[in-house]
Design an enzyme around this catalytic site. Structure first.
Site, PDB file in Angstrom:
ATOM      1  N   HIS A  77      35.001 108.168 -51.515  1.00 21.05           N
ATOM      2  CA  HIS A  77      35.407 109.322 -50.708  1.00 21.05           C
ATOM      3  C   HIS A  77      36.849 109.182 -50.230  1.00 21.05           C
ATOM      4  CE1 HIS A  77      34.246 106.943 -47.029  1.00 21.05           C
ATOM      5  NE2 HIS A  77      35.214 107.666 -46.474  1.00 21.05           N
ATOM      6  N   ASP A 121      29.179 105.380 -53.190  1.00 19.17           N
ATOM      7  CA  ASP A 121      30.492 105.668 -52.610  1.00 19.17           C
ATOM      8  C   ASP A 121      31.391 104.433 -52.773  1.00 19.17           C
ATOM      9  OD1 ASP A 121      32.603 106.739 -51.213  1.00 19.17           O
ATOM     10  OD2 ASP A 121      31.659 106.563 -49.240  1.00 19.17           O
ATOM     11  N   SER A 214      37.210 103.720 -43.236  1.00 21.00           N
ATOM     12  CA  SER A 214      36.564 104.032 -44.503  1.00 21.00           C
ATOM     13  C   SER A 214      37.099 103.160 -45.638  1.00 21.00           C
ATOM     14  CB  SER A 214      36.814 105.503 -44.876  1.00 21.00           C
ATOM     15  OG  SER A 214      36.045 106.373 -44.098  1.00 21.00           O
TER      16      SER A 214
END
Length: 265
Positions: A77, A121, A214
């Site tokens: 992502h 992911d 992230s």
């Protein structure tokens, strides 16, 4: 056993209904949550030499992990929609790196099952060769002998940076937080079914990954192996007390090997 009873009670308190998941980098600014690992501690220089900062399109920030002289592992992502990425090596202040490299989208490999299947992911970035030393070094992946180890109850450390500011004009210092891995069954009590490709951690006392983290690493205390890639937090916010989710590295050892050649047997 006592620790697990306390943990179960903490999870039950936030699991009255199925909670939402959100990528840390996509948390709305209106939540007013600190743009870094929450309630962690400042890292000393060289604590996590495998951690890199990633600036995509000069527009958004993520973390990543050095897994070889020429490969970085991060979240899909983070790489989505990126035409370029600048890699910050050996930084303690977020943008005060030992050195940087920039590469284009042709050097980014996303897992082909993302985003259609939960637990995928993950992405690789091919980089110029970097030499290793005390401030810049790789982190090892789990070996194939450990591919079925779920690491329930194990302790691990997550490190990363958030936004450029942290309530002051000073640059963000690298933050780390110690987190305990919980079973997917416990995590599913909060979010609904979680596949094996997801690894969850407990977040008591607001200790969690957050906006800006992230793609960053989750590394075991025992053995210093990379077991997770920061993927999501509760839609209620990083300090809500709900578990945080990582992409489980052991579920992607074949994919990493096939695309980068990096593997441990």
């Amino acid at each position: 056993m006592k620790a697990f009873i306390v943990l179960a009670l903490a999870i039950a308190a936030v699991s009255a209904e199925v909670a939402d998941q959100v990528h840390p980098k996509d948390l709305p600014k209106s939540l007013k949550i600190e743009g870094r690992i929450t309630n962690g501690y400042p890292a000393y220089e060289g604590k996590a030499p495998y951690t890199v900062g990633l600036s995509f399109n000069n527009a958004w920030w993520c973390g990543g992990s050095i897994i070889a002289h020429d490969w970085v592992l991060t979240a899909a992502h983070c790489t989505n929609g990126a035409s370029s990425v600048t890699i910050y090596y050996g930084a303690t202040w977020r943008t005060n790196a030992q050195f940087t490299h920039s590469v284009g989208s042709g050097n980014i490999i996303q897992n082909h099952n993302w985003p259609n299947e939960n637990g995928n992911d993950i992405a690789l970035i091919r980089t110029p060769h970097v030499d290793f030393w005390s401030m810049v070094n790789k982190v090892e992946l789990p070996s194939y002998n450990d591919r079925y180890n779920m690491y329930d109850g194990w302790w691990a450390v997550a490190c990363g940076w958030g936004g450029t500011y942290d309530g002051s004009p000073l640059p963000d210092w690298l933050q780390c937080v110690d987190l305990q891995i919980i079973s997917n069954n416990q995590c599913s009590q909060v979010y609904g079914y979680q596949p094996d490709g997801i690894l969850c951690v407990a977040t008591p006392d607001g200790k969690s990954t957050c906006q800006g983290d992230s793609g960053g690493p989750l590394v075991l205390h025992d053995g210093n192996k990379l077991v997770g890639v920061t993927s999501w937090v509760s839609g209620s916010g990083c300090q809500s007390g709900a578990p945080s989710g990582f992409t489980r590295v052991t579920a992607h050892l074949d994919w990493i090997r096939d695309n980068s050649g990096v593997a441990y047997y």
